[in-house]
Design a protein around this motif. Structure first.
Motif, PDB file in Angstrom:
ATOM      1  N   UNK A  78     -16.879  11.206  -8.172  1.00 11.69           N
ATOM      2  CA  UNK A  78     -17.294  10.828  -9.523  1.00 11.69           C
ATOM      3  C   UNK A  78     -16.425  11.537 -10.574  1.00 11.69           C
ATOM      4  N   UNK A  79     -16.161  12.825 -10.357  1.00 15.11           N
ATOM      5  CA  UNK A  79     -15.346  13.595 -11.312  1.00 15.11           C
ATOM      6  C   UNK A  79     -13.955  12.983 -11.410  1.00 15.11           C
ATOM      7  N   UNK A  80     -13.340  12.731 -10.248  1.00 17.08           N
ATOM      8  CA  UNK A  80     -11.974  12.210 -10.264  1.00 17.08           C
ATOM      9  C   UNK A  80     -11.955  10.824 -10.905  1.00 17.08           C
ATOM     10  N   UNK A 133       0.855  -1.190   0.000  1.00 19.14           N
ATOM     11  CA  UNK A 133       0.000   0.000   0.000  1.00 19.14           C
ATOM     12  C   UNK A 133       0.885   1.233   0.000  1.00 19.14           C
ATOM     13  N   UNK A 134       0.284   2.364  -0.357  1.00 19.25           N
ATOM     14  CA  UNK A 134       1.028   3.619  -0.466  1.00 19.25           C
ATOM     15  C   UNK A 134       0.557   4.620   0.576  1.00 19.25           C
ATOM     16  N   UNK A 135       1.485   5.504   0.972  1.00 13.40           N
ATOM     17  CA  UNK A 135       1.058   6.678   1.736  1.00 13.40           C
ATOM     18  C   UNK A 135       0.589   7.724   0.731  1.00 13.40           C
ATOM     19  N   UNK A 136       0.115   8.849   1.220  1.00 10.56           N
ATOM     20  CA  UNK A 136      -0.335   9.921   0.321  1.00 10.56           C
ATOM     21  C   UNK A 136       0.794  10.353  -0.615  1.00 10.56           C
ATOM     22  N   UNK A 137       1.974  10.586  -0.056  1.00 12.20           N
ATOM     23  CA  UNK A 137       3.080  11.069  -0.890  1.00 12.20           C
ATOM     24  C   UNK A 137       3.782   9.953  -1.654  1.00 12.20           C
ATOM     25  N   UNK A 138       3.464   8.722  -1.313  1.00 11.60           N
ATOM     26  CA  UNK A 138       4.057   7.600  -2.037  1.00 11.60           C
ATOM     27  C   UNK A 138       3.297   7.293  -3.325  1.00 11.60           C
ATOM     28  N   UNK A 156      -6.657  11.474  -4.340  1.00  7.69           N
ATOM     29  CA  UNK A 156      -5.740  10.409  -3.950  1.00  7.69           C
ATOM     30  C   UNK A 156      -6.450   9.060  -3.881  1.00  7.69           C
ATOM     31  N   UNK A 157      -7.741   9.086  -3.596  1.00  4.86           N
ATOM     32  CA  UNK A 157      -8.503   7.829  -3.552  1.00  4.86           C
ATOM     33  C   UNK A 157      -8.880   7.322  -4.946  1.00  4.86           C
ATOM     34  N   UNK A 158      -9.320   8.228  -5.813  1.00  6.52           N
ATOM     35  CA  UNK A 158      -9.958   7.770  -7.054  1.00  6.52           C
ATOM     36  C   UNK A 158      -9.148   7.968  -8.325  1.00  6.52           C
ATOM     37  N   UNK A 159      -8.024   8.667  -8.259  1.00  4.54           N
ATOM     38  CA  UNK A 159      -7.206   8.732  -9.459  1.00  4.54           C
ATOM     39  C   UNK A 159      -6.322   7.485  -9.463  1.00  4.54           C
ATOM     40  N   UNK A 160      -6.420   6.694 -10.494  1.00  2.00           N
ATOM     41  CA  UNK A 160      -5.692   5.411 -10.542  1.00  2.00           C
ATOM     42  C   UNK A 160      -4.360   5.618 -11.274  1.00  2.00           C
ATOM     43  N   UNK A 211      -8.113   8.927   5.133  1.00  2.00           N
ATOM     44  CA  UNK A 211      -9.153   8.684   4.129  1.00  2.00           C
ATOM     45  C   UNK A 211      -8.697   7.625   3.135  1.00  2.00           C
ATOM     46  N   UNK A 212      -7.812   6.772   3.597  1.00  2.00           N
ATOM     47  CA  UNK A 212      -7.284   5.729   2.725  1.00  2.00           C
ATOM     48  C   UNK A 212      -8.276   4.599   2.541  1.00  2.00           C
ATOM     49  N   UNK A 213      -7.794   3.532   1.925  1.00  2.00           N
ATOM     50  CA  UNK A 213      -8.662   2.402   1.649  1.00  2.00           C
ATOM     51  C   UNK A 213      -8.871   1.556   2.895  1.00  2.00           C
TER      52      UNK A 213
END
Lengths: 185, 577
Positions: free
Chosen positions: B388-390, B252-257, B415-419, B275-277
């Motif tokens: 939805x937008x992201x 898993x990644x941190x925000x900056x990772x 950070x959650x929805x951009x893949x 607000x991670x997974x």
């Protein structure tokens, strides 16, 4: 966790502004510095900072590592009381009359291992080196004699390790690792 | 030795020239390979700017509209290009306006060299016009700072500044140069700094912890990897991938990772933190060996430190010794560069797979999808949601864009929805949480990586903190794409007010200007969308043309970011709704 009194000893380049860079690390965590002394060392261009602080064992480890991160800090170490030789110096000022009129004062000073540093005009200054407790005991004993002024220096300390500052600096200059300087001596 | 060789020798030694300090500053920058500077002139730095007039062919100076804009642009530039960001400002207010960006760069480990003008040395300490003790002010927020009062000190100070800024754990450095030092001349020669005896940026890897870590990893039944920005900073994406694939450990990644490892990889199990997974947060407290790589256990990652991975043996690969055992007690500390450490560790670990354990993460994903994600990205209501937008933007751009975000709900949605499917594609203000970061940082990122599609995602609040930097997009024709997610609220604060302050929306509602007209006044093509059916076409007309573009989307006013670990709570007690 319980706080203990630690002596923190920091070797630095002799550069302006470093005192501030070091003290703000304590300030950030709202840690009160009980005493602080800056002096030269036997190595030219290298200064030694000696601080006394009360911290938990956890805190002191973190603080020492954060101090080590400051550029121009060469080494940062912490010691418990039994790991260092240390001294403070205290000065006590009286009127000459008080000193002359109380014969027991002279005895008291001798008993405490103190000495007369100066008699000048109408003032006498007594000097005592020792631990904070020792200089404080003399302070208590002198209080009844209308002590005019009192001052105590910061602690100075040398560790009981066999390390030589010069060898430490030389190792630092040739080593690529910073593990050396954060190692707990 | 004959006379001709003697002459050559002499020429070598005398390869110096007498120039003013101001010009020396620029020569040093050219020597360091700098080609772009972000800055703002003023009285005390005028000699440098005067010299800059004749260096326009070598140094591209970008004039911001506020010094905060200059420094955030330098941050975006540095993080997108991997080079040191350079920033100029004058004394007093010019210098103090840099402080937010310097602090942001310090906590997010961004290499910057900031050069500030200072009043003449005889005026120091006298409360002269535009005098401020910027050395004192910037001390706690710089990796190193130094005041130059003599012209001859300039080359060495700047050489040391670049060396310290970019080596080891990078960070911001400030050099304050008095006006007289800029004006006086010096005999100029330049030698890059290679060593500072008090500063050892790369600790030598030790065998013992590597072997201890390998033993734990080889014996682990439920190992788990959490990687951070250290992977990106050391250029270790290949090493991370090899390590993950050889060991078969879910990562898993941190925000900056984010974007150090493809989100599309089968062993990528999501992003962690407040607000991670769901999976990585819950499994943190179930794994038996926890491998932290180039991250610093920020409180937004750990929640309650006493319960965080308390059951696990923790291995911490970290360059900065002061980060080891700072927030989380570790069992094995590998003090070293992530790239080197991963190379060495990969040699020592067994080829393995943990299919059942990875499946547990996927089970969590299904729960999260059902309870949180579905209603966010495919909402029932008429209003478009940020999630939805992201999500749709991610699909539209195939996860290949460089995303720069501000701070707040839109940041968490991004950070959650951009893949992310492209290395080094995420720039945000993580540690400091600086609203107003996005617009200037996105501009800087586009200048630093002109070949990338750079998209700045920002809320209506954060956008208005630094919107004056739209002037840069206009003046320098920066082809950056800006996406404003407008909910007319300071959304993250509003969400906390709703959840923790009994819905008392104290000063979080905003009346906004017409962002489209605003963009038009800067000649930036702009489009507003509030209708879901127009999203895809909107993306197309916004992103397809070369050059800048601004897209404003009117989103659901009271959307919340879920899952959420309430501040200071145990991470496995993450709320899904």
């Amino acid at each position: 966790m319980k706080q203990k009194e630690y002596t923190i000893s920091i070797l630095t380049e002799d550069k302006p502004g470093l005192l501030n860079k070091i003290t703000i690390i304590f300030n950030r965590r709202k840690i009160n510095i009980a005493s602080l002394n800056v002096s030269t060392t036997e190595v030219a261009g290298v200064s030694r900072y000696t601080l006394v602080v009360s911290l938990t064992p956890e805190e002191v480890k973190k603080i020492v590592k954060q101090i080590r991160k400051v550029v121009d800090v060469l080494g940062s170490f912490y010691y418990q009381e039994n790991e260092v030789y240390y001294r403070e110096i205290a000065l006590y000022k009286f009127s000459v009359d008080m000193y002359k009129n109380n014969k027991e004062l002279e005895q008291l000073i001798r008993n405490h291992g103190a000495k007369v540093m100066a008699i000048e005009g109408d003032q006498v200054v007594i000097e005592k080196t020792g631990s904070k407790q020792e200089t404080h005991e003399l302070y208590d004993a002198l209080q009844p004699f209308d002590l005019m002024e009192f001052v105590r220096s910061g602690r100075i300390a040398l560790s009981k390790s066999k390390r030589r500052t010069e060898a430490f600096i030389r190792e630092l200059e040739t080593s690529n690792s910073n593990a050396l300087s954060i190692k707990e001596f | 030795m004959n006379t001709s060789t003697l002459e050559i020798e002499e020429k070598k030694v005398n390869k110096t020239e007498i120039i003013p300090g101001a010009e020396a500053v620029l020569k040093c920058l050219v020597e360091e390979g700098v080609d772009t500077i972000f800055g703002y002139p003023g009285g005390a730095i005028m000699p440098v700017y005067d010299s800059l007039y004749s260096y326009a062919d070598k140094l591209n100076h970008i004039l911001s509209r506020h010094e905060q804009g200059a420094i955030h642009a330098a941050q975006g530039y540095a993080r997108a290009s991997g080079k040191v960001g350079v920033c100029f400002a004058t004394s007093g207010p010019g210098a103090t306006n840099l402080i937010t960006g310097i602090t942001d760069a310090m906590i997010d480990s961004t290499p910057l060299v900031c050069i500030t003008g200072q009043v003449a040395s005889h005026l120091l300490g006298s409360d002269a016009f535009q005098e401020t003790d910027i050395i004192g002010i910037s001390m706690p927020v710089t990796k190193w700072n130094f005041q130059v009062t003599g012209a001859e000190e300039i080359p060495e100070a700047i050489a040391q500044a670049f060396y310290i800024a970019k080596s080891g754990r990078p960070g911001p450095v400030l050099i304050d140069i008095t006006k007289d030092a800029q004006q006086k001349t010096l005999d100029f020669s330049y030698a890059p700094c290679k060593r500072v005896r008090s500063y050892h940026p790369y600790p030598e890897l030790k065998d013992e912890p590597l072997r201890a870590a390998a033993k734990l990893i080889n014996e682990a039944k439920k190992p788990y990897i959490l990687f951070g920005q250290g992977v990106i900073l050391s250029g270790a994406e290949g090493e991370l991938k090899n390590f993950i694939e050889k060991t078969g450990i879910p990562a898993a990644s941190t925000l900056l990772g984010l974007s150090a490892f493809s989100t599309k990889h089968p062993l990528y199990v999501g992003y962690t933190g407040m607000h991670g997974n769901y999976g990585p947060n819950v499994k943190t407290n179930e794994c038996d060996v926890f491998i932290a790589i180039g991250m610093r256990f920020d409180d937004r990652v750990t929640g309650d430190v006493n319960t965080y991975a308390a059951q696990a043996k923790v291995i911490h690969i970290e360059l900065d010794p002061a980060e080891i055992n700072k927030n989380i007690k570790v069992d094995v500390a590998i003090n070293g560069d992530a790239k080197q450490a991963l190379q060495a560790l990969t040699q020592l670990v067994n080829q393995n797979s943990h299919e059942d354990w990875v499946e547990e993460f996927h089970e969590c994903d299904r729960i999260e999808m059902e309870k949180a994600i579905k209603k966010s990205i495919d909402p029932e209501g008429a209003q478009i949601t940020m999630a939805e937008v992201v999500h749709k933007l991610s699909v539209f751009t195939k996860g290949k864009s460089l995303i720069v975000t501000d701070v707040g709900q839109h940041q968490m949605m991004a950070s959650r929805y951009y893949k992310f499917d492209e290395y080094k594609s995420h720039i945000t203000s993580g540690g400091l949480g600086t609203m107003g970061f996005c617009l200037p940082a996105a501009i800087g990122a586009k200048i630093g990586a002109p070949e990338r599609q750079v998209i700045g995602i920002v809320g209506d609040g954060g956008f208005q903190m630094t919107l004056q930097e739209l002037g840069l997009i206009m003046q320098y024709e920066v082809g950056v794409k800006i996406l404003i997610l407008n909910n007319e609220f300071l959304g993250m604060v509003r969400q906390w007010q709703q959840l923790f302050f009994d819905r008392r929306y104290s000063f979080t509602k905003m009346q906004n200007p017409d962002f489209i007209k605003l963009a038009a006044s800067y000649n930036i093509p702009a489009l507003q969308i509030s209708d879901r059916s127009k999203l895809e076409d909107g993306f197309r007309s916004w992103l397809e043309p070369e050059g800048p573009g601004l897209l404003e989307i009117i989103v659901e006013k009271e959307e919340n970011v879920f899952p959420m670990v309430p501040s200071g709570s145990c991470v496995s007690k993450i709320r899904l709704e």
